[in-house]
Design a protein around this motif. Structure first.
Motif, PDB file in Angstrom:
ATOM      1  N   GLU A  48       0.804  -1.236   0.000  1.00 31.39           N
ATOM      2  CA  GLU A  48       0.000   0.000   0.000  1.00 31.39           C
ATOM      3  C   GLU A  48       0.832   1.280   0.000  1.00 31.39           C
ATOM      4  O   GLU A  48       0.342   2.354   0.319  1.00 31.39           O
ATOM      5  CB  GLU A  48      -1.031   0.000   1.128  1.00 31.39           C
ATOM      6  CG  GLU A  48      -1.894  -1.264   1.108  1.00 31.39           C
ATOM      7  CD  GLU A  48      -3.217  -1.161   1.816  1.00 31.39           C
ATOM      8  OE1 GLU A  48      -3.249  -0.504   2.854  1.00 31.39           O
ATOM      9  OE2 GLU A  48      -4.205  -1.731   1.321  1.00 31.39           O
ATOM     10  N   ALA A  49       2.134   1.147  -0.345  1.00 31.24           N
ATOM     11  CA  ALA A  49       2.966   2.350  -0.465  1.00 31.24           C
ATOM     12  C   ALA A  49       3.034   2.711  -1.935  1.00 31.24           C
ATOM     13  O   ALA A  49       3.448   1.898  -2.753  1.00 31.24           O
ATOM     14  CB  ALA A  49       4.363   2.064   0.058  1.00 31.24           C
ATOM     15  N   ILE A  50       2.591   3.904  -2.292  1.00 33.62           N
ATOM     16  CA  ILE A  50       2.674   4.291  -3.699  1.00 33.62           C
ATOM     17  C   ILE A  50       3.414   5.618  -3.837  1.00 33.62           C
ATOM     18  O   ILE A  50       3.381   6.455  -2.944  1.00 33.62           O
ATOM     19  CB  ILE A  50       1.295   4.337  -4.408  1.00 33.62           C
ATOM     20  CG1 ILE A  50       0.412   5.423  -3.828  1.00 33.62           C
ATOM     21  CG2 ILE A  50       0.587   2.994  -4.321  1.00 33.62           C
ATOM     22  CD1 ILE A  50      -0.751   5.757  -4.751  1.00 33.62           C
ATOM     23  N   SER A  51       4.107   5.763  -4.964  1.00 36.18           N
ATOM     24  CA  SER A  51       4.916   6.973  -5.116  1.00 36.18           C
ATOM     25  C   SER A  51       4.048   8.126  -5.608  1.00 36.18           C
ATOM     26  O   SER A  51       3.059   7.929  -6.318  1.00 36.18           O
ATOM     27  CB  SER A  51       6.062   6.706  -6.084  1.00 36.18           C
ATOM     28  OG  SER A  51       5.616   6.878  -7.409  1.00 36.18           O
ATOM     29  N   LYS A  52       4.466   9.314  -5.189  1.00 39.16           N
ATOM     30  CA  LYS A  52       3.730  10.517  -5.584  1.00 39.16           C
ATOM     31  C   LYS A  52       3.871  10.712  -7.108  1.00 39.16           C
ATOM     32  O   LYS A  52       2.926  11.096  -7.786  1.00 39.16           O
ATOM     33  CB  LYS A  52       4.339  11.712  -4.854  1.00 39.16           C
ATOM     34  CG  LYS A  52       3.512  12.940  -4.866  1.00 39.16           C
ATOM     35  CD  LYS A  52       4.068  13.959  -3.913  1.00 39.16           C
ATOM     36  CE  LYS A  52       3.327  15.266  -4.096  1.00 39.16           C
ATOM     37  NZ  LYS A  52       3.860  16.303  -3.250  1.00 39.16           N
ATOM     38  N   GLU A  53       5.069  10.368  -7.609  1.00 44.41           N
ATOM     39  CA  GLU A  53       5.392  10.641  -9.007  1.00 44.41           C
ATOM     40  C   GLU A  53       4.398   9.984  -9.981  1.00 44.41           C
ATOM     41  O   GLU A  53       3.850  10.635 -10.855  1.00 44.41           O
ATOM     42  CB  GLU A  53       6.807  10.128  -9.260  1.00 44.41           C
ATOM     43  CG  GLU A  53       7.448  10.690 -10.489  1.00 44.41           C
ATOM     44  CD  GLU A  53       8.790  10.019 -10.732  1.00 44.41           C
ATOM     45  OE1 GLU A  53       9.441   9.592  -9.760  1.00 44.41           O
ATOM     46  OE2 GLU A  53       9.147   9.901 -11.917  1.00 44.41           O
ATOM     47  N   THR A  54       4.155   8.667  -9.781  1.00 46.89           N
ATOM     48  CA  THR A  54       3.294   7.986 -10.750  1.00 46.89           C
ATOM     49  C   THR A  54       1.827   8.405 -10.611  1.00 46.89           C
ATOM     50  O   THR A  54       1.131   8.561 -11.615  1.00 46.89           O
ATOM     51  CB  THR A  54       3.394   6.454 -10.629  1.00 46.89           C
ATOM     52  OG1 THR A  54       3.408   6.102  -9.265  1.00 46.89           O
ATOM     53  CG2 THR A  54       4.596   5.914 -11.342  1.00 46.89           C
ATOM     54  N   SER A  55       1.386   8.615  -9.355  1.00 47.61           N
ATOM     55  CA  SER A  55      -0.027   8.987  -9.235  1.00 47.61           C
ATOM     56  C   SER A  55      -0.248  10.384  -9.812  1.00 47.61           C
ATOM     57  O   SER A  55      -1.325  10.691 -10.322  1.00 47.61           O
ATOM     58  CB  SER A  55      -0.531   8.872  -7.793  1.00 47.61           C
ATOM     59  OG  SER A  55       0.305   9.551  -6.926  1.00 47.61           O
ATOM     60  N   PRO A  75       1.306  10.053   4.964  1.00 53.09           N
ATOM     61  CA  PRO A  75       2.306  10.287   3.911  1.00 53.09           C
ATOM     62  C   PRO A  75       3.569   9.475   4.179  1.00 53.09           C
ATOM     63  O   PRO A  75       3.854   9.125   5.326  1.00 53.09           O
ATOM     64  CB  PRO A  75       2.609  11.788   4.012  1.00 53.09           C
ATOM     65  CG  PRO A  75       2.026  12.256   5.276  1.00 53.09           C
ATOM     66  CD  PRO A  75       1.125  11.208   5.840  1.00 53.09           C
ATOM     67  N   VAL A  76       4.306   9.149   3.112  1.00 51.58           N
ATOM     68  CA  VAL A  76       5.587   8.445   3.255  1.00 51.58           C
ATOM     69  C   VAL A  76       6.692   9.450   2.956  1.00 51.58           C
ATOM     70  O   VAL A  76       6.600  10.207   1.991  1.00 51.58           O
ATOM     71  CB  VAL A  76       5.677   7.256   2.260  1.00 51.58           C
ATOM     72  CG1 VAL A  76       7.066   6.637   2.286  1.00 51.58           C
ATOM     73  CG2 VAL A  76       4.627   6.205   2.565  1.00 51.58           C
ATOM     74  N   GLU A  77       7.701   9.458   3.800  1.00 49.20           N
ATOM     75  CA  GLU A  77       8.819  10.391   3.585  1.00 49.20           C
ATOM     76  C   GLU A  77      10.151   9.698   3.401  1.00 49.20           C
ATOM     77  O   GLU A  77      11.040  10.194   2.737  1.00 49.20           O
ATOM     78  CB  GLU A  77       8.932  11.350   4.781  1.00 49.20           C
ATOM     79  CG  GLU A  77       7.814  12.373   4.831  1.00 49.20           C
ATOM     80  CD  GLU A  77       7.475  12.790   6.242  1.00 49.20           C
ATOM     81  OE1 GLU A  77       8.286  12.539   7.151  1.00 49.20           O
ATOM     82  OE2 GLU A  77       6.370  13.348   6.430  1.00 49.20           O
ATOM     83  N   LYS A  78      10.303   8.514   4.030  1.00 48.83           N
ATOM     84  CA  LYS A  78      11.626   7.876   4.008  1.00 48.83           C
ATOM     85  C   LYS A  78      11.542   6.376   3.836  1.00 48.83           C
ATOM     86  O   LYS A  78      10.640   5.729   4.370  1.00 48.83           O
ATOM     87  CB  LYS A  78      12.330   8.144   5.342  1.00 48.83           C
ATOM     88  CG  LYS A  78      12.983   9.498   5.405  1.00 48.83           C
ATOM     89  CD  LYS A  78      13.889   9.595   6.611  1.00 48.83           C
ATOM     90  CE  LYS A  78      14.813  10.793   6.562  1.00 48.83           C
ATOM     91  NZ  LYS A  78      14.336  11.963   5.885  1.00 48.83           N
ATOM     92  N   GLY A  96       5.793   9.750  -1.062  1.00 52.03           N
ATOM     93  CA  GLY A  96       4.592   9.070  -1.551  1.00 52.03           C
ATOM     94  C   GLY A  96       3.525   8.994  -0.477  1.00 52.03           C
ATOM     95  O   GLY A  96       3.473   9.836   0.427  1.00 52.03           O
ATOM     96  N   TYR A  97       2.697   7.966  -0.620  1.00 48.11           N
ATOM     97  CA  TYR A  97       1.574   7.809   0.301  1.00 48.11           C
ATOM     98  C   TYR A  97       1.443   6.363   0.744  1.00 48.11           C
ATOM     99  O   TYR A  97       1.725   5.450  -0.029  1.00 48.11           O
ATOM    100  CB  TYR A  97       0.237   8.142  -0.380  1.00 48.11           C
ATOM    101  CG  TYR A  97       0.197   9.386  -1.208  1.00 48.11           C
ATOM    102  CD1 TYR A  97      -0.131  10.604  -0.622  1.00 48.11           C
ATOM    103  CD2 TYR A  97       0.434   9.342  -2.581  1.00 48.11           C
ATOM    104  CE1 TYR A  97      -0.205  11.764  -1.399  1.00 48.11           C
ATOM    105  CE2 TYR A  97       0.363  10.498  -3.364  1.00 48.11           C
ATOM    106  CZ  TYR A  97       0.044  11.703  -2.761  1.00 48.11           C
ATOM    107  OH  TYR A  97      -0.036  12.828  -3.531  1.00 48.11           O
TER     108      TYR A  97
END
Ligand SMILES: Cc1cc2nc3c(=O)[nH]c(=O)nc-3n(C[C@H](O)[C@H](O)[C@H](O)COP(=O)(O)OP(=O)(O)OC[C@H]3O[C@@H](n4cnc5c(N)ncnc54)[C@H](O)[C@@H]3O)c2cc1C
Length: 453
Positions: A48-55, A75-78, A96-97
């Motif tokens: 369930e971790a997705i990158s900001k870039e692709t979304s 949010p995911v930072e590291k 990401g998220y």
């Protein structure tokens, strides 16, 4: 449901909904089928971790709003890589998220419906229908097990790792797409979402903890999903001596060291598979395109497949609309899809497969050795972010200089040289199917030089 559409999309995961939205953007008449009940579409075992870039990529292209509100847990930072050493030895930015996949998946499905796609749930697609060497439709079984044939100009197989259309093509169908999943092509995983009695202190982090007792790739993951909530899991390739190992048992043994039984409540626990091979070199045939996990679009290194699925769905819809405009559904006309895949994430994923083979050879002990000796430092890896390709290759170069084993050194040197050639070949993906066979032979020969025997 009608008998005929412009496009039939098999599967309502991220690849399927993105393909549906992409087709609707071009006003195509679209049918999306999924075997799940409608309320379960989008629910899948996942980190369930997705990158900001692709979304954000698909948001720009298709207006799919990035996950927000109740769809985002935190949010995911590291990204943190840990061995048995006490500190966080490598900590990389990873923007990401942590999403609620089910809620986000349901919203994407509704986006597709609102855009005008016809969606039918509880429909199992059984196999493709072929006519004159072209895929012209699908055979389905509805919820009452009634058989029906439905036809379309283009079929997009987005049915996940098992790829129901691709794997049911007859032997000899050209270009040959009918390879089914081999044991060494995927990792079997077990994943839980847990609620701890106390705060875990991993806010904003996704952690890969390398352990000796876990078969390659050798880590258990802990993704922070809230102050006391974690998404945890492990997975490995079930071949050789690991063939009969239980993933669940390996997972619970590893968990016991970190969060003993009684310290948490399990909210969800399920198994799944993720592909770890390079993308299908060719994902088109007359009347057919294959997208997402069905075409092995997940990153073999990080298992990130949600973003690539969204991207490939978008590309498939785009190419389908051009083909329909010209009334040409030949392999030649759909070939552009392959080129779009390899000029976006495909080349990177093809290289990352080589990297996973190298990391498997290094193993957790050597990784720990490299970290302990500070051969790899945080500063070496922070610039490019989450396991980014340049920094991880930088890491391998560093390891190359310090490797205590000559055979490992040779393997790494070979891997770097092969990966460069693979990247170059992917950039030069053939313009048309004419030169494909020699291109494919060349790239497969490169893999055979490094693939474990
Ligand atoms: C344990 C695990 C952890 C993961 N962690 C991450 C992560 O943290 N981040 C990330 O980005 N990715 C992650 N992934 C990968 C990610 O989940 C997939 O790459 C992504 O879901 C692929 O999307 P898809 O649309 O191709 O396939 P899917 O999401 O699998 O969707 C396929 C759809 O097709 C339907 N279907 C299948 N067969 C048929 C049929 N015969 N008829 C009709 N419908 C059918 C299914 O019901 C399903 O809805 C993980 C995967 C696993 C297993």
């Amino acid at each position: 449901m009608k008998n005929e559409y412009d496009v039939i999309i098999v599967g309502g995961g991220p690849a399927g909904v993105s393909a549906a939205l992409s087709c609707r953007k071009n006003n195509l008449d679209v049918l999306l089928l999924d075997k799940k009940t409608k309320d379960k579409i989008g629910d899948k075992v996942c980190g369930e971790a997705i990158s900001k870039e692709t979304s954000h990529f698909v948001s720009d292209k298709l207006g799919i709003k990035p996950p927000s509100g109740i769809e985002v847990n935190v949010p995911v930072e590291k990204l943190v890589l840990k061995t048995s050493l006490p500190e966080d030895y490598i900590s990389l930015p990873a923007i990401g998220y942590m999403i609620d996949r089910h809620k986000y998946g349901q919203r994407l499905l509704n986006d597709a419906i609102n855009a005008g796609a016809e969606v039918f749930a509880e429909i199992k697609v059984v196999e493709p229908i072929l006519k004159d060497n072209k895929v012209v439709g699908v055979k389905i079984k509805d919820s009452k097990h009634k058989d029906k044939d439905i036809f379309a100009k283009v079929i997009i197989d987005c049915s996940g790792v098992r790829g129901v259309i691709r794997t049911n093509l007859p032997e000899g169908f050209e270009p040959k797409l009918s390879k089914s999943l081999d044991r060494s092509d995927y990792a079997s995983c077990y994943r839980e979402i847990i609620e701890l009695k106390e705060e875990h202190g991993l806010d904003g982090k996704i952690v890969l903890k390398y352990e000796e007792d876990i078969p390659e790739p050798g880590y258990i993951w802990f993704f922070s999903d809230g102050k006391t909530k974690l998404n945890c899991g492990t997975g490995f390739i079930k071949t050789g001596e690991n063939r009969n190992k239980s993933v669940k048992e390996v997972y619970f043994n590893a968990m016991e060291k970190h969060y003993p039984k009684g310290s948490y409540k399990t909210l969800d626990g399920r198994g799944g598979v993720v592909s770890i091979r390079p993308p299908l070199w060719n994902a088109v045939a007359p009347g057919l395109m294959v997208a997402g996990d069905a075409a092995y679009h997940a990153d073999p290194l990080t298992a990130e497949g949600h973003g690539p699925a969204l991207m490939s769905g978008y590309f498939a819809g785009l190419v389908a609309s051009k083909a329909i405009e010209k009334n040409d559904f030949s392999t030649e006309k759909l070939w552009e899809y392959n080129k779009l895949i390899f000029s976006s994430f495909g080349a990177e994923h093809a290289r990352n497969r080589i990297l996973t083979i190298v990391l498997e050879s290094i193993g957790p002990n050597k990784l720990e050795f490299l970290l302990k000796r500070k051969v790899v430092k945080q500063a070496d890896l922070t610039t490019e972010g989450i396991l980014t390709k340049r920094s991880i290759w930088n890491y391998i170069s560093l390891a190359l200089r310090c490797s205590p084993r000559y055979s490992l050194l040779l393997l790494m040197r070979k891997a770097i040289s092969i990966s460069k050639k693979i990247a170059k070949l992917c950039q030069e993906f053939p313009e048309s199917p004419d030169n494909y066979q020699s291109w494919k032979d060349e790239i497969e020969q490169l893999y055979s030089k490094i693939e474990k025997k």
